[in-house]
Structure formats: C-alpha cells, structure tokens
Design an enzyme around this catalytic site. Sequence first.
Site, PDB file in Angstrom:
ATOM      1  N   CYS A   5       0.873  -1.167   0.000  1.00  0.00           N
ATOM      2  CA  CYS A   5       0.000   0.000   0.000  1.00  0.00           C
ATOM      3  C   CYS A   5       0.914   1.222   0.000  1.00  0.00           C
ATOM      4  CB  CYS A   5      -0.954  -0.018   1.183  1.00  0.00           C
ATOM      5  SG  CYS A   5      -0.131   0.039   2.783  1.00  0.00           S
ATOM      6  N   MET A   6       0.478   2.329   0.567  1.00  0.00           N
ATOM      7  CA  MET A   6       1.276   3.550   0.491  1.00  0.00           C
ATOM      8  C   MET A   6       2.504   3.521   1.388  1.00  0.00           C
ATOM      9  SD  MET A   6      -1.592   6.550   0.217  1.00  0.00           S
ATOM     10  CE  MET A   6      -0.399   7.809  -0.178  1.00  0.00           C
TER      11      MET A   6
END
Length: 612
Positions: free
Chosen positions: A26-27
Amino acid sequence: MKYEKLCKQIIDLVGGKENIDAVVHCMTRLRFTLKDQELANSNKEAIKDIPEVIDVVSNKVSFQIIIGTEVSQIHPELLTLLGMKETEEVKVKKNVFKAILDLLSESISPILPAMMAVGLMAGVLAIFVATGLLKDTSPTYIIFNSIKDGLFYFLPIFMAVSASKRLGAPLYLGILLAGTLLTTSINGVENLSLFGLSLPTITYSNTFIPILLGLWFMGKVNQVVSKFMPKSLDYFFSPVILIGITLPVTLFLFGPIGTWISDGLTIGVEFLTGTFGSWIVVALYAACQPFLIMLGAGNFVIPLVLSAFTSQGYEEIFVVAWTISDLAVSGAMLGYFLRAKDQKQKQLFGSVAFSAFMGITEPAIYGAFLKYRRPFFAVMIGGGLGGLFAGLMHVKAYAMTNLFGIVSFIGNNDQNNFYFMIIALVIGFIVSLVAGYLLWLPKTEVQSEKVIAEVESKSTLNKVTIAAPISGEIKPLEEIKDDAFSSGALGKGLGILPKEKVVKSPIKGKVASLFPTNHAIGIVSEDGVEVLLHIGIDTVDLKGEHFRALVEQGAEVALGDPLIEVDFDQVIAAGYDPTVIMIVTNTQDYLEVLPNLTNDQPEGNELITVIM
C-alpha cells in the site's frame, strides 16, 4: 537496483523465497502472504533493526513491514528478486469481513486520484462562482462540473477496472458488464423483464455494490469454465458464456442485493447521525483514528463513505474526521519536534510530522506514537476538539479527499462549510501541537538528564554508575512485554535489544546468583547495588538451551567481564523475545535510580545512575 540489499535482507528474514506466496504493497507497507508466518515472526526484531524499516505488524491475514512512502519503489525490485509478477494474487484464507474490507480498500485506492481531482475541481469552480468569474449557468461551468457527474455516474465502470483482476474476472468483460448495466435500456428502467420474468427497477449508476458482486460471480464462473473449456475454443466461447451467465444473475440477484446493502449502509449512517448525533461520531473518529490505523481497522468506514456520496452527494462524518485527525497527528509531532533537544529525535519528529501533514500518518503512528504513547492523548484532545467543532457545524465533505483537497469543502457554493472546516483543522492542529508540547516524553526520560546533571554539580551526593551489559537498542522498562518488569515491581531499570552474543558484567562485584537455566544472573557491586540481568522474556522455558555460562556463582567479576554467551538467533527462532532486561532490585534503598534512555548504542556507556 537501488534497494537490492534491503530487499535481500527482508527476503532472508521472512523465511526466504520459498516461504513467500505473494507480496503486495500500500502507500507505506509491504504485505506478505507467507507459507509459514512463524519463520518471519521469529525475526520481527531483526527486521525492525533494518534502518529503512519503521515497524512490523503481524496478524492472521498477513505479515506487514512498514517502510514509508519509498515502498512503491522498493516493491518492484522485491518482486524482481522473487521472480514474481506485479499482478500475482494473494491466495490466503481470510476472515470474510476482513477480506471484504481489503477488497474495498484495494479497489478504491486506484480511484482516489480521480476522486481528489473531482473534489478539487468542484472547489475551484465554487471559488470562481463566488468571485463572479463564472456563472453556474455558463457552458464552461456546466462542462467542468460534468467531471463530477462523470465519476459518480460511471462509478461501476471505475470499480470494474480496479476490481476485475482481484476478483478473477477478465478485465474487459468486467467493464462490459458495468457498461451494460448503465445503458438506458437497463439503468433505472421500469417494467423490465427477462425470460418472461419481471425485473426490479434498479438504478445502477452512482453505486458500486452490484457490480462488485457481479464481478465476484464472474470470477467464480471463469474458474469453472476455464477447467472444462478446450483451449482451442476458449478464445471464442468463454467470453460469451461468462457474460451470458453473469448478466442475468446480476440483474435478478445481485442488483436487488446490492440495493439492499446500499440502503442498509445509508440507514446505518442515518442511525449514527440521528441517534448519537453526527457531532459525537465526528469527534470520536477524529480522536481515535490513530488507534484504528494501528489495529489495521482504518478501512472499515469506506463502504459507509461511498454509500453517503452516492446516495446524498456528500458525506459529513468520516472524511471530515480523518482529515482533521491527520492534521492533528502532524500537530502532535510538531509539538514533540519543538520540545526535543536531541538531534536524532528532532529528525524523527520533524520527518513524521511532515509525512502526516501530507496525509500519511503510519510513519508517525508506528515510529513515534507506539514508542512514546503520549502522542495518542495529544491527538485525542486536539482531533477530538476539532472534530467536535466540525460536527456541531455540520461540515460536509463533497469529495473523498484530504488536506490538499480542502477547497472541495466549498462544494455547492457553500462557503460557510469551507470556513468551518478551516477552523476545525486549525483547532485540531494547534491544540494537538500544544498538547504534544506539554505532554512531551515520559518523566523517566526527561528527568534522567536533569537529575544526573544536578548530581554531578553537588559533591555532597555520591553516585554509582552501571554500564551496558551488551550493545543494542535501548527500550524503556514500560515497553517490556512482561508485567513484572514493566510495572517496576522488581525495581527500576531498562531493556536492551541485543546486537551481540555475549552478556558482560555492567559493574565490578560478585556473582550473587546464577539461575540453573543460565538465562538470568544477579551481581552485587562493592557498594551494595544489586543488579539483575534477565536475558529474554519467558526464556526460562528453554531450560538452558542456547545459553552458556562463562562464570560461576560466587565468582568475583570486573566491569566488562563476560558472563553468559547466548545464541540469540536461536532464541528468536524459538519464538522468544530476546530483550536483555537490567534492573536494580534494591531500588528502594537509594535516593534515585535513573535509566539513561538517550543512548542508542550503549556499550561501555553509563546506562543507569544510582544516587546513593
């Protein structure tokens, strides 16, 4: 490869290539699906010791290594070393509810830039209308305002693009299914029938649940068809079979189910706002979001948010709350930055404060909040007050956005809504900053340097210094995962996450006790200070395995003499916390016992000061 060394370290510590089924990101984090997660769990501390790693989170679903925003550059190199492709799917048994939340989160993430663009455009148009540069009836306004209609009306197509592969449905057939549902022949049409059977009137635009259910079913059908369809016929007949089966089932079954779920979510939001009051929910979520992120439960509100946007065109709880909370996290860390004197601490607090300001709070939560804990209270105070104000003023979010989409809160030329949101953000940021500055670090950390300085300036007081028994990362006693030690009931002290194998004597004295399992040893100094070294947590269960005593009970030892040799790799592999705990067991006999928690590499340094 810029991150080759880091990637190789991670691969080795999670159990090697053969232990990795899949890895996504994810980020801020890498998410591993592992054959044997215990192999990675046993190396959690070693992974945390990697400079680029912020923290490690392990649960029943995945093994997560939190790195920060560079993870998007690291992930491709990691896949290259593993010989995997970007599109490889994670095959793991998940909790159904958790799997649904993960699907929604992963499907929404690619669409977020478009949603933020819509929000910013709406804000810019509102500014132009408010300043008289545009009229809301002008062709220019109508064209640019259509961007919002384009996103939400065709939301099923966006979801089809982002979710098809995850659900095992062919991409373009997924898009075809979504496009068919949006045609004027089906979308919102009354008195429609199929095979002579009446179909319910359903508006498929502005909703996402029916298409997700349809894609899930298409993926299941695709699995069955692919097993029986000859390869020579697959290209021609499989697409027809897939769409021919999925479309009727979606119209008869998933359309109504999706509508019921959407209505249920809408009722849920109305229940929250009508029963508890939206102001309470906004305040609580803004105050508690860091806890939810820490627990991996930050995505549970996504269905509620999307349902609100599609049903009423705005959302007045969660988007407002998480925007305030993100800025409150930044404020708390800025307060710590202003208070800190140590340059390394300043660097940490400054970097995570900026990251949170940009809308990425994981580095702050895992890098500082978990370690110091008090920032949680700063955000609860600041975020809670900011959320309370926003809730009382009924602030609405007209797009799924963060701080940088703030102009989207102007929405339908609602300037007061924008001003109230600005005030709420300022309250959250300033109050959290002040709270963070005032709460600061636990007293044991702050007072150590102060008291030691006072002692050194007063010749009337004597002190005994206790050196480090082993090099490694210092941990406050409160963070030790053993209540007997962390509570201070056995005496004051600290923990060290070891980086070498030999535990040495921290003082000159006599070995008063040596446990038969060799995992703990007690030394009494010439001044009567009783020091207990406890190697690892619950390591008594190892019954002496991996521990080798280098001295005998009753032996005289000098400062730095080897005491016990430990194979910490094997201790970790056996699933035990290797932290070396050092406490002064007769703490009550002295004026003060002060741990020095500022040294990251404590070997040979004064680690504990005992005021006689």
